[in-house]
Design an enzyme around this catalytic site. Structure first.
Site, PDB file in Angstrom:
ATOM      1  CB  VAL A  64      -0.963   0.045   1.206  1.00 57.88           C
ATOM      2  CG1 VAL A  64      -1.918  -1.124   1.191  1.00 57.88           C
ATOM      3  CG2 VAL A  64      -0.191   0.103   2.533  1.00 57.88           C
ATOM      4  CG  ASN A  90      -6.824  -1.690   8.775  1.00 54.74           C
ATOM      5  OD1 ASN A  90      -6.920  -1.243   9.927  1.00 54.74           O
ATOM      6  ND2 ASN A  90      -6.408  -2.930   8.536  1.00 54.74           N
ATOM      7  CB  SER A 143      -3.253   4.653  16.585  1.00 51.44           C
ATOM      8  OG  SER A 143      -2.936   4.168  17.870  1.00 51.44           O
ATOM      9  CE1 TYR A 156       1.206   1.836  14.515  1.00 50.86           C
ATOM     10  CE2 TYR A 156       0.694   2.966  16.571  1.00 50.86           C
ATOM     11  CZ  TYR A 156       0.329   2.122  15.534  1.00 50.86           C
ATOM     12  OH  TYR A 156      -0.936   1.565  15.531  1.00 50.86           O
ATOM     13  CB  ALA A 158       5.186  11.042  14.260  1.00 50.11           C
ATOM     14  CB  SER A 159       2.918   7.287  11.034  1.00 53.04           C
ATOM     15  OG  SER A 159       2.400   6.242  11.848  1.00 53.04           O
ATOM     16  CE  LYS A 160      -1.294   3.776  12.774  1.00 52.30           C
ATOM     17  NZ  LYS A 160      -2.043   3.203  11.660  1.00 52.30           N
ATOM     18  CB  ILE A 189      -7.453  -3.919  18.786  1.00 50.08           C
ATOM     19  CG1 ILE A 189      -8.077  -2.511  18.827  1.00 50.08           C
ATOM     20  CG2 ILE A 189      -8.416  -4.947  18.198  1.00 50.08           C
ATOM     21  CD1 ILE A 189      -9.292  -2.357  19.702  1.00 50.08           C
TER      22      ILE A 189
HETATM   23  P1  NAD Z   1      -2.043  -6.689  12.086  1.00 47.75           P
HETATM   24  O1  NAD Z   1      -0.551  -6.765  12.114  1.00 47.75           O
HETATM   25  O2  NAD Z   1      -2.826  -7.818  12.617  1.00 47.75           O
HETATM   26  O3  NAD Z   1      -2.535  -6.367  10.600  1.00 47.75           O
HETATM   27  C1  NAD Z   1      -1.856  -5.447   9.774  1.00 47.75           C
HETATM   28  C2  NAD Z   1      -1.819  -6.003   8.370  1.00 47.75           C
HETATM   29  O4  NAD Z   1      -1.231  -5.008   7.513  1.00 47.75           O
HETATM   30  C3  NAD Z   1      -0.954  -7.256   8.250  1.00 47.75           C
HETATM   31  O5  NAD Z   1      -1.706  -8.305   7.673  1.00 47.75           O
HETATM   32  C4  NAD Z   1       0.193  -6.829   7.339  1.00 47.75           C
HETATM   33  O6  NAD Z   1       0.670  -7.851   6.484  1.00 47.75           O
HETATM   34  C5  NAD Z   1      -0.431  -5.691   6.563  1.00 47.75           C
HETATM   35  N1  NAD Z   1       0.570  -4.788   5.977  1.00 47.75           N
HETATM   36  C6  NAD Z   1       1.681  -4.285   6.590  1.00 47.75           C
HETATM   37  N2  NAD Z   1       2.368  -3.537   5.717  1.00 47.75           N
HETATM   38  C7  NAD Z   1       1.694  -3.555   4.547  1.00 47.75           C
HETATM   39  C8  NAD Z   1       1.917  -2.984   3.270  1.00 47.75           C
HETATM   40  N3  NAD Z   1       3.004  -2.230   3.029  1.00 47.75           N
HETATM   41  N4  NAD Z   1       1.021  -3.218   2.295  1.00 47.75           N
HETATM   42  C9  NAD Z   1      -0.073  -3.993   2.515  1.00 47.75           C
HETATM   43  N5  NAD Z   1      -0.319  -4.579   3.710  1.00 47.75           N
HETATM   44  C10 NAD Z   1       0.553  -4.361   4.708  1.00 47.75           C
HETATM   45  O7  NAD Z   1      -2.375  -5.371  12.902  1.00 47.75           O
HETATM   46  P2  NAD Z   1      -3.747  -4.611  13.211  1.00 47.75           P
HETATM   47  O8  NAD Z   1      -3.698  -4.263  14.633  1.00 47.75           O
HETATM   48  O9  NAD Z   1      -4.917  -5.297  12.661  1.00 47.75           O
HETATM   49  O10 NAD Z   1      -3.453  -3.271  12.399  1.00 47.75           O
HETATM   50  C11 NAD Z   1      -4.400  -2.649  11.541  1.00 47.75           C
HETATM   51  C12 NAD Z   1      -4.280  -1.144  11.714  1.00 47.75           C
HETATM   52  O11 NAD Z   1      -4.743  -0.801  13.028  1.00 47.75           O
HETATM   53  C13 NAD Z   1      -2.860  -0.604  11.613  1.00 47.75           C
HETATM   54  O12 NAD Z   1      -2.868   0.603  10.878  1.00 47.75           O
HETATM   55  C14 NAD Z   1      -2.483  -0.350  13.059  1.00 47.75           C
HETATM   56  O13 NAD Z   1      -1.502   0.642  13.170  1.00 47.75           O
HETATM   57  C15 NAD Z   1      -3.821   0.096  13.601  1.00 47.75           C
HETATM   58  N6  NAD Z   1      -3.981   0.057  15.056  1.00 47.75           N
HETATM   59  C16 NAD Z   1      -3.916  -1.132  15.730  1.00 47.75           C
HETATM   60  C17 NAD Z   1      -4.106  -1.129  17.104  1.00 47.75           C
HETATM   61  C18 NAD Z   1      -4.056  -2.391  17.917  1.00 47.75           C
HETATM   62  O14 NAD Z   1      -4.084  -2.312  19.162  1.00 47.75           O
HETATM   63  N7  NAD Z   1      -3.990  -3.558  17.303  1.00 47.75           N
HETATM   64  C19 NAD Z   1      -4.345   0.061  17.785  1.00 47.75           C
HETATM   65  C20 NAD Z   1      -4.400   1.244  17.070  1.00 47.75           C
HETATM   66  C21 NAD Z   1      -4.234   1.226  15.693  1.00 47.75           C
END
Ligand code: NAD
Length: 263
Positions: A64, A90, A143, A156, A158-160, A189
């Site tokens: 992405v 996402n 986030s 991370y 700063a990106s969010k 999560i």
């Molecule tokens: P996860 O690691 O389970 O899923 C993230 C997915 O993104 C993975 O399947 C990975 O292969 C894919 N990915 C990574 N780099 C990629 C790229 N360059 N191109 C395409 N796919 C790519 O994690 P998650 O927690 O489900 O994360 C989803 C989003 O939620 C993320 O943006 C994360 O920062 C955000 N987030 C998660 C939490 C949490 O507590 N889990 C909290 C706040 C925000």
């Protein structure tokens, strides 16, 4: 009647966690989904599960953070799914957990490329298609780490924070087009990204301590973010635009409080 009947959606990061849960939820509610992830096998699994449950989905193994790739995904959705009404940018990476002073420019570059430039590219190319039809809902995962310090590594976070501002800016630059842009700010999560936290706590017999800082005193499930994404993607959210909405058990609603000190 599904809440997303007739909609065509791209969901990135759909091979795991929040993206997988959301792709499934969107399909359950009638959307046709193009599920995207860097991890080919994982995203194929997501699509297999959606189809087994009677939903409609296709998979794409793609990065992405690459503009030509994102442009191609949007074109593929229009061609193969017949249009595009919803995009959920996402996919994300946590980056290296190290103090700011030990980080390098390279540590920053990949995190920003995936977590911030990724959503920018999704908005840019989705909007190109959506503004022609005068409707569309674009979502990005930010986030609670982007709202203030203390919930993730420095690049991370700063990106969010960048994503929170990006959706505000994009919503305004899409003025008059009918395209809405919003962000979701999850708290803690249980997903692939946070697995090390959960494994560590469980190994230490401290699972009951996870997520205790928020007023609901628990961590969240991917389905709880998927449900918010579903609402924002649907026409039920037709007047919600340019917002970053937290789904964090109330974590971001308070400053730190010493238990028993005030009340
Ligand atoms: P996860 O690691 O389970 O899923 C993230 C997915 O993104 C993975 O399947 C990975 O292969 C894919 N990915 C990574 N780099 C990629 C790229 N360059 N191109 C395409 N796919 C790519 O994690 P998650 O927690 O489900 O994360 C989803 C989003 O939620 C993320 O943006 C994360 O920062 C955000 N987030 C998660 C939490 C949490 O507590 N889990 C909290 C706040 C925000």
């Amino acid at each position: 009647m599904g809440r997303l009947d007739g909609k065509r959606a791209i969901v990135t990061g759909a091979g795991s966690g929040i993206g997988r849960a959301t792709a499934s939820r969107f399909a359950e509610e009638g959307a046709v989904v193009l599920a995207v992830d860097l991890a080919a096998e994982a995203v194929d699994e997501t699509v297999g599960a959606i189809r087994a449950a009677g939903g409609r989905a296709e998979s794409a193994a793609a990065d992405v953070g690459d503009e030509a790739v994102v442009e191609g995904l949007v074109d593929r959705a229009v061609k193969d799914l017949g249009g595009l009404e919803v995009v959920y940018a996402n996919a994300g990476v946590p980056g290296r957990p190290a103090p700011l002073f030990d980080l390098t420019a390279e540590d920053w570059e990949n995190v920003l490329r995936v977590n911030l430039i990724g959503p920018f590219l999704a908005i840019k190319h989705a909007a190109r298609v959506m503004r022609e039809t005068g409707r569309g809902s674009i979502l990005c995962t930010a986030s609670v780490a982007g709202l203030r310090s203390g919930a993730g590594p420095t690049p991370y976070s700063a990106s969010k924070a960048g994503v929170v501002n990006l959706v505000q800016t994009a919503a305004n630059q899409l003025k008059g087009t009918g395209v809405r842009v919003n962000a979701i700010c999850p708290g803690l999560i249980e997903t692939g990204m946070t697995a090390p936290i959960f494994e560590f706590a469980r190994a230490a017999g401290k699972e009951n301590k996870i997520g205790q800082l928020n007023p609901l005193q628990r961590y969240g499930a991917p389905s709880e973010i998927a449900n918010l994404a579903l609402f924002l993607a649907s026409d039920e959210a037709s007047y919600v635009n340019g917002q970053a909405i937290a789904a964090d058990g109330g974590l971001s609603s308070s400053l730190p409080v010493v238990a028993g000190h005030l009340f």
